[in-house]
Design a protein around this motif. Sequence first.
Motif, mmCIF file in Angstrom:
data_model
loop_
_atom_site.group_PDB
_atom_site.id
_atom_site.type_symbol
_atom_site.label_atom_id
_atom_site.label_comp_id
_atom_site.label_asym_id
_atom_site.label_seq_id
_atom_site.Cartn_x
_atom_site.Cartn_y
_atom_site.Cartn_z
ATOM 1 N N VAL A 129 -0.418 12.011 -11.815
ATOM 2 C CA VAL A 129 -0.346 13.214 -12.650
ATOM 3 C C VAL A 129 0.184 14.341 -11.761
ATOM 4 C CG1 VAL A 129 -1.591 14.753 -14.222
ATOM 5 C CG2 VAL A 129 -2.281 12.347 -14.032
ATOM 6 N N LYS A 130 1.498 14.337 -11.600
ATOM 7 C CA LYS A 130 2.164 15.196 -10.611
ATOM 8 C C LYS A 130 1.931 16.685 -10.844
ATOM 9 C CE LYS A 130 4.062 11.775 -8.384
ATOM 10 N NZ LYS A 130 3.404 11.287 -7.203
ATOM 11 N N ASN A 131 1.913 17.132 -12.114
ATOM 12 C CA ASN A 131 1.704 18.561 -12.377
ATOM 13 C C ASN A 131 0.354 19.033 -11.854
ATOM 14 O OD1 ASN A 131 4.199 18.813 -13.568
ATOM 15 N ND2 ASN A 131 3.420 18.702 -15.664
ATOM 16 N N ALA A 132 -0.669 18.220 -12.031
ATOM 17 C CA ALA A 132 -1.999 18.589 -11.545
ATOM 18 C C ALA A 132 -2.011 18.617 -10.018
ATOM 19 C CB ALA A 132 -3.046 17.617 -12.078
ATOM 20 N N VAL A 133 -1.461 17.601 -9.403
ATOM 21 C CA VAL A 133 -1.427 17.545 -7.941
ATOM 22 C C VAL A 133 -0.671 18.752 -7.382
ATOM 23 C CG1 VAL A 133 -0.615 16.221 -5.941
ATOM 24 C CG2 VAL A 133 -1.684 15.029 -7.874
ATOM 25 N N ARG A 134 0.463 19.095 -7.978
ATOM 26 C CA ARG A 134 1.229 20.266 -7.526
ATOM 27 C C ARG A 134 0.418 21.555 -7.666
ATOM 28 N NH1 ARG A 134 5.796 17.607 -9.569
ATOM 29 N NH2 ARG A 134 5.570 18.547 -11.607
ATOM 30 N N LEU A 135 -0.288 21.689 -8.794
ATOM 31 C CA LEU A 135 -1.121 22.883 -8.992
ATOM 32 C C LEU A 135 -2.167 22.992 -7.890
ATOM 33 C CD1 LEU A 135 -2.212 25.311 -10.622
ATOM 34 C CD2 LEU A 135 -3.617 23.668 -11.885
ATOM 35 N N TYR A 136 -2.875 21.916 -7.620
ATOM 36 C CA TYR A 136 -3.916 21.961 -6.594
ATOM 37 C C TYR A 136 -3.330 22.269 -5.227
ATOM 38 C CZ TYR A 136 -6.604 19.717 -10.309
ATOM 39 O OH TYR A 136 -7.202 19.420 -11.505
ATOM 40 N N GLU A 137 -2.190 21.682 -4.911
ATOM 41 C CA GLU A 137 -1.545 21.973 -3.628
ATOM 42 C C GLU A 137 -1.107 23.433 -3.551
ATOM 43 O OE1 GLU A 137 0.142 17.575 -2.375
ATOM 44 O OE2 GLU A 137 1.458 18.884 -3.539
ATOM 45 N N MET A 138 -0.573 23.954 -4.647
ATOM 46 C CA MET A 138 -0.165 25.357 -4.697
ATOM 47 C C MET A 138 -1.366 26.281 -4.465
ATOM 48 S SD MET A 138 1.531 27.463 -7.844
ATOM 49 C CE MET A 138 -0.032 27.737 -8.659
ATOM 50 N N LEU A 139 -2.545 25.839 -4.919
ATOM 51 C CA LEU A 139 -3.760 26.635 -4.755
ATOM 52 C C LEU A 139 -4.477 26.336 -3.436
ATOM 53 C CD1 LEU A 139 -5.110 26.472 -8.420
ATOM 54 C CD2 LEU A 139 -3.881 28.343 -7.296
ATOM 55 N N GLU A 140 -3.774 25.638 -2.532
ATOM 56 C CA GLU A 140 -4.200 25.370 -1.164
ATOM 57 C C GLU A 140 -5.295 24.306 -1.040
ATOM 58 O OE1 GLU A 140 -4.929 29.090 0.854
ATOM 59 O OE2 GLU A 140 -2.915 29.808 0.403
ATOM 60 N N TYR A 141 -5.386 23.417 -2.015
ATOM 61 C CA TYR A 141 -6.257 22.249 -1.867
ATOM 62 C C TYR A 141 -5.481 21.228 -1.051
ATOM 63 C CZ TYR A 141 -9.491 24.222 -5.219
ATOM 64 O OH TYR A 141 -10.396 25.040 -5.849
ATOM 65 N N LYS A 142 -6.165 20.610 -0.094
ATOM 66 C CA LYS A 142 -5.530 19.670 0.830
ATOM 67 C C LYS A 142 -6.113 18.280 0.642
ATOM 68 C CE LYS A 142 -3.528 23.131 3.004
ATOM 69 N NZ LYS A 142 -2.514 23.716 2.207
ATOM 70 N N ILE A 143 -5.290 17.285 0.886
ATOM 71 C CA ILE A 143 -5.748 15.899 0.843
ATOM 72 C C ILE A 143 -6.486 15.607 2.138
ATOM 73 C CG2 ILE A 143 -5.042 13.485 0.785
ATOM 74 C CD1 ILE A 143 -2.623 14.424 -0.929
ATOM 75 N N GLU A 144 -7.764 15.198 2.015
ATOM 76 C CA GLU A 144 -8.551 14.832 3.195
ATOM 77 C C GLU A 144 -8.909 13.361 3.199
ATOM 78 O OE1 GLU A 144 -11.960 17.159 4.089
ATOM 79 O OE2 GLU A 144 -10.795 18.990 4.337
ATOM 80 N N ARG A 145 -9.139 12.800 2.039
ATOM 81 C CA ARG A 145 -9.482 11.388 1.928
ATOM 82 C C ARG A 145 -8.594 10.775 0.858
ATOM 83 N NH1 ARG A 145 -13.917 14.344 2.140
ATOM 84 N NH2 ARG A 145 -14.364 14.286 -0.061
ATOM 85 N N VAL A 146 -8.384 9.499 0.971
ATOM 86 C CA VAL A 146 -7.575 8.785 -0.009
ATOM 87 C C VAL A 146 -8.420 7.651 -0.565
ATOM 88 C CG1 VAL A 146 -5.498 7.395 -0.361
ATOM 89 C CG2 VAL A 146 -5.426 9.354 1.190
ATOM 90 N N VAL A 147 -8.441 7.513 -1.858
ATOM 91 C CA VAL A 147 -9.123 6.396 -2.505
ATOM 92 C C VAL A 147 -8.107 5.290 -2.690
ATOM 93 C CG1 VAL A 147 -10.326 5.619 -4.582
ATOM 94 C CG2 VAL A 147 -10.715 7.920 -3.691
ATOM 95 N N MET A 148 -8.443 4.111 -2.205
ATOM 96 C CA MET A 148 -7.539 2.965 -2.350
ATOM 97 C C MET A 148 -8.232 1.939 -3.240
ATOM 98 S SD MET A 148 -6.213 2.848 1.564
ATOM 99 C CE MET A 148 -4.852 1.728 1.281
ATOM 100 N N ILE A 149 -7.480 1.352 -4.137
ATOM 101 C CA ILE A 149 -8.041 0.431 -5.121
ATOM 102 C C ILE A 149 -7.272 -0.876 -5.096
ATOM 103 C CG2 ILE A 149 -8.431 0.041 -7.587
ATOM 104 C CD1 ILE A 149 -8.686 3.092 -7.873
ATOM 105 N N LYS A 150 -8.012 -1.962 -5.174
ATOM 106 C CA LYS A 150 -7.421 -3.289 -5.324
ATOM 107 C C LYS A 150 -7.977 -3.873 -6.624
ATOM 108 C CE LYS A 150 -7.114 -7.876 -3.311
ATOM 109 N NZ LYS A 150 -7.483 -8.726 -2.170
ATOM 110 N N LYS A 151 -7.098 -4.243 -7.528
ATOM 111 C CA LYS A 151 -7.497 -4.852 -8.791
ATOM 112 C C LYS A 151 -7.872 -6.309 -8.555
ATOM 113 C CE LYS A 151 -6.311 -1.282 -11.302
ATOM 114 N NZ LYS A 151 -7.268 -0.390 -11.847
ATOM 115 N N LEU A 152 -9.073 -6.683 -8.961
ATOM 116 C CA LEU A 152 -9.524 -8.055 -8.795
ATOM 117 C C LEU A 152 -9.332 -8.883 -10.056
ATOM 118 C CD1 LEU A 152 -12.758 -7.414 -6.743
ATOM 119 C CD2 LEU A 152 -10.502 -8.090 -5.919
ATOM 120 N N ARG A 153 -9.251 -8.187 -11.180
ATOM 121 C CA ARG A 153 -8.967 -8.854 -12.450
ATOM 122 C C ARG A 153 -7.816 -8.134 -13.107
ATOM 123 N NH1 ARG A 153 -14.366 -8.347 -15.372
ATOM 124 N NH2 ARG A 153 -15.097 -7.313 -13.527
ATOM 125 N N LYS A 154 -6.997 -8.885 -13.761
ATOM 126 C CA LYS A 154 -5.832 -8.266 -14.422
ATOM 127 C C LYS A 154 -6.003 -8.299 -15.911
ATOM 128 C CE LYS A 154 -2.930 -9.199 -10.631
ATOM 129 N NZ LYS A 154 -2.564 -8.247 -9.828
#
Length: 154
Positions: A129-154
């Motif tokens: 959701v690029k618009n939301a991410v851009r808004l948060y970055e514009m408001l000086e929110y920084k990425i500190e952690r990344v959530v990584m997901i692996k799908k076990l069932r499809k």
Amino acid sequence: MYKIKKIDTEEIKKNSSKLKLFLKEGYKIGFPNLEITKEVIDEKFTSLLTYSKDKNILVLGSFKDDKLVGYLWAFYRKITFKEVGHLNQIFIENSHRGQGLAQKMIFKMENFMIENNVEEIDLNATYSVKNAVRLYEMLEYKIERVVMIKKLRK
């Protein structure tokens, strides 16, 4: 003209159908691969209603002509040795996006957090959701952690 204001438990009840719609649409955007059932939305709304009575919760509504067109739900809690705020959800109806409402609600939320001695605010954003991410970055929110997901069932 838009008006942004804190909404209490009674106003949440009064706007229950609109807020449930916002919850559903927000979760569909944030979790596009999950089935968002009526039961899930009812549970989330009940949580919103229950927690809205706590002093560490902020629920803001954005209104146009006395009709709710967006909302923000945030809270703070003690983590380790400091107060940390969390932006739980923010949603603006499609037809009212691009008016600066999300930014204004976030500023109001930040002021609420400052008034309550909160040291930092975190949030989860869906990376696609690029618009939301851009808004948060514009408001000086920084990425500190990344959530990584692996799908076990499809």
